[in-house]
Design a protein around this motif. Structure first.
Motif, PDB file in Angstrom:
ATOM      1  N   ASP A  63       5.188  -5.788  -2.310  1.00 45.13           N
ATOM      2  CA  ASP A  63       6.255  -5.335  -1.425  1.00 45.13           C
ATOM      3  C   ASP A  63       5.977  -3.900  -0.975  1.00 45.13           C
ATOM      4  N   VAL A  64       5.656  -3.741   0.305  1.00 46.83           N
ATOM      5  CA  VAL A  64       5.335  -2.410   0.846  1.00 46.83           C
ATOM      6  C   VAL A  64       6.519  -1.469   0.714  1.00 46.83           C
ATOM      7  N   ASP A  65       7.724  -1.956   0.996  1.00 43.76           N
ATOM      8  CA  ASP A  65       8.908  -1.095   0.909  1.00 43.76           C
ATOM      9  C   ASP A  65       9.178  -0.664  -0.530  1.00 43.76           C
ATOM     10  N   GLU A  66       8.910  -1.544  -1.484  1.00 43.71           N
ATOM     11  CA  GLU A  66       9.066  -1.184  -2.888  1.00 43.71           C
ATOM     12  C   GLU A  66       8.107  -0.046  -3.252  1.00 43.71           C
ATOM     13  N   ALA A  67       6.869  -0.174  -2.794  1.00 39.86           N
ATOM     14  CA  ALA A  67       5.879   0.870  -3.070  1.00 39.86           C
ATOM     15  C   ALA A  67       6.292   2.199  -2.434  1.00 39.86           C
ATOM     16  N   LEU A  68       6.731   2.153  -1.196  1.00 41.22           N
ATOM     17  CA  LEU A  68       7.132   3.379  -0.498  1.00 41.22           C
ATOM     18  C   LEU A  68       8.349   4.026  -1.144  1.00 41.22           C
ATOM     19  N   ALA A  69       9.239   3.203  -1.692  1.00 42.22           N
ATOM     20  CA  ALA A  69      10.471   3.722  -2.289  1.00 42.22           C
ATOM     21  C   ALA A  69      10.254   4.309  -3.676  1.00 42.22           C
ATOM     22  N   LEU A  70       9.135   3.955  -4.335  1.00 37.04           N
ATOM     23  CA  LEU A  70       8.926   4.378  -5.715  1.00 37.04           C
ATOM     24  C   LEU A  70       7.759   5.344  -5.900  1.00 37.04           C
ATOM     25  N   ALA A  71       6.705   5.158  -5.149  1.00 43.26           N
ATOM     26  CA  ALA A  71       5.440   5.818  -5.459  1.00 43.26           C
ATOM     27  C   ALA A  71       5.380   7.271  -5.007  1.00 43.26           C
ATOM     28  N   THR A  72       4.598   8.038  -5.744  1.00 43.66           N
ATOM     29  CA  THR A  72       4.153   9.343  -5.261  1.00 43.66           C
ATOM     30  C   THR A  72       2.766   9.204  -4.629  1.00 43.66           C
ATOM     31  N   ARG A  73       2.092   8.079  -4.966  1.00 44.93           N
ATOM     32  CA  ARG A  73       0.801   7.768  -4.332  1.00 44.93           C
ATOM     33  C   ARG A  73       0.641   6.261  -4.264  1.00 44.93           C
ATOM     34  N   ILE A  74       0.197   5.781  -3.118  1.00 44.68           N
ATOM     35  CA  ILE A  74      -0.083   4.356  -2.926  1.00 44.68           C
ATOM     36  C   ILE A  74      -1.580   4.190  -2.716  1.00 44.68           C
ATOM     37  N   ILE A  75      -2.166   3.203  -3.426  1.00 46.25           N
ATOM     38  CA  ILE A  75      -3.545   2.829  -3.134  1.00 46.25           C
ATOM     39  C   ILE A  75      -3.531   1.432  -2.517  1.00 46.25           C
ATOM     40  N   VAL A  76      -4.259   1.282  -1.421  1.00 44.87           N
ATOM     41  CA  VAL A  76      -4.338   0.001  -0.728  1.00 44.87           C
ATOM     42  C   VAL A  76      -5.735  -0.562  -0.954  1.00 44.87           C
ATOM     43  N   MET A  77      -5.781  -1.804  -1.472  1.00 41.20           N
ATOM     44  CA  MET A  77      -7.055  -2.416  -1.836  1.00 41.20           C
ATOM     45  C   MET A  77      -7.476  -3.481  -0.840  1.00 41.20           C
ATOM     46  N   SER A  78      -8.786  -3.687  -0.770  1.00 41.75           N
ATOM     47  CA  SER A  78      -9.361  -4.682   0.130  1.00 41.75           C
ATOM     48  C   SER A  78      -9.330  -6.057  -0.518  1.00 41.75           C
ATOM     49  N   SER A  79      -9.589  -7.074   0.292  1.00 35.36           N
ATOM     50  CA  SER A  79      -9.795  -8.406  -0.264  1.00 35.36           C
ATOM     51  C   SER A  79     -11.067  -8.387  -1.102  1.00 35.36           C
ATOM     52  N   ARG A  80     -11.239  -9.404  -1.936  1.00 35.87           N
ATOM     53  CA  ARG A  80     -12.350  -9.465  -2.886  1.00 35.87           C
ATOM     54  C   ARG A  80     -13.701  -9.310  -2.193  1.00 35.87           C
ATOM     55  N   PRO A  81     -14.599  -8.477  -2.750  1.00 40.44           N
ATOM     56  CA  PRO A  81     -14.420  -7.678  -3.968  1.00 40.44           C
ATOM     57  C   PRO A  81     -13.488  -6.491  -3.716  1.00 40.44           C
ATOM     58  N   GLY A  82     -12.565  -6.280  -4.649  1.00 39.01           N
ATOM     59  CA  GLY A  82     -11.543  -5.271  -4.467  1.00 39.01           C
ATOM     60  C   GLY A  82     -12.107  -3.858  -4.455  1.00 39.01           C
TER      61      GLY A  82
END
Length: 271
Positions: free
Chosen positions: A203-222
């Motif tokens: 949930d992008v909104d959950e991450a934005l509402a909680l995080a001080t830093r977000i890491i976005v990962m790629s599809s496999r290989p991560g």
């Protein structure tokens, strides 16, 4: 004193050139590739990415449940070699012992570590109150709602006073209202305890509402495609009249993250 100085000088967790491969039904699977991540004391990091990108695998490496095929995973400068109470894990499905009541579930880790009885009682009561479960101490897990089970799981982790809390989609199975309440609770606990938190979510909104830093990962290989530093969680918690969710900055980061994830999902569809 020396230990406290060490904590200030070192990252809580460092991941250097992490790769993880394993043998699957169709041959070797490259799950993670070239992961480099430094986690500072008191950070709240959320990991986002398409399904199967290795988010949970990454969490398990930090937790000590998996060893990387290559690279170094360290906590406070020392190699992570197996699970440890310093890194408490909360999974999507609550892992409560069904034959124990809430109080005994929360106290279980402390008993295994042979804490004095009065200290066990004090810590158990403290964290049951913190997660809002006072009055439900004698209930068995089957008597609890989904949200209450997760709060009990969280209290059990907190009672061990870990340096870091790892959460693998802990609110994914909850209804929308309970999920929002749990987000508010974990933010309150993080502010109060100053724990370092690593949380996986879809949930992008959950991450934005909680995080001080977000890491976005790629599809496999991560791989880590991009990191975002932010402070929305502080403004949400301070009762500010302007909801940061409706600010241009919030919407801009949200759209950028969704674009990255959607591009990865498209690549998966046509691969």
């Amino acid at each position: 004193m020396d230990k406290m100085l060490k904590y200030k000088q070192e990252y809580v967790v460092t991941l250097k050139d992490i790769n993880l491969r394993y043998s699957g039904e169709k041959g070797e699977v490259n799950a993670l590739q070239n992961i480099n991540l430094d986690i500072e004391e008191g950070e709240f990091i959320c990991a986002l990415g398409p399904s199967g990108c290795g988010k949970s695998t990454l969490l398990k490496i930090i937790a000590g449940l998996l060893k990387p095929s290559q690279g170094e995973a360290k906590m406070d400068g020392e190699p992570i070699d197996g699970p440890d109470w310093h890194r408490g894990v909360v999974f999507q499905s609550p892992t409560l012992y069904p034959w124990l009541n809430v109080q005994d579930n929360v106290a279980f880790g402390l008993k295994m570590r042979k804490f004095p009885k009065n200290e066990i009682e004090e810590l158990t009561n403290k964290y049951l109150e913190l997660v809002g479960l006072k009055g439900s101490e004698k209930h068995k897990p089957y008597e609890l709602s989904g949200g209450m089970k997760q709060r009990a799981s969280l209290a059990r982790v907190l009672a061990n006073k870990p340096r870091m809390i790892l959460m693998d989609e802990p609110f994914g199975a909850l209804d929308a209202l309970t999920r929002q309440n749990m987000q508010t609770l974990i933010r309150k606990i993080w502010t109060k305890t100053e724990n370092t938190v690593f949380l996986i979510t879809h949930d992008v909104d959950e991450a934005l509402a909680l995080a001080t830093r977000i890491i976005v990962m790629s599809s496999r290989p991560g791989k880590i495609l991009k990191e975002f530093n932010m402070d929305f969680t502080y403004h949400i918690s301070d009762g500010s009249k302007e909801n940061p969710r409706y600010t241009p900055k919030y919407m801009g980061i949200r759209e950028e993250i969704l674009k990255i994830i959607n591009c990865q999902n498209e690549e998966l569809r046509f691969s």
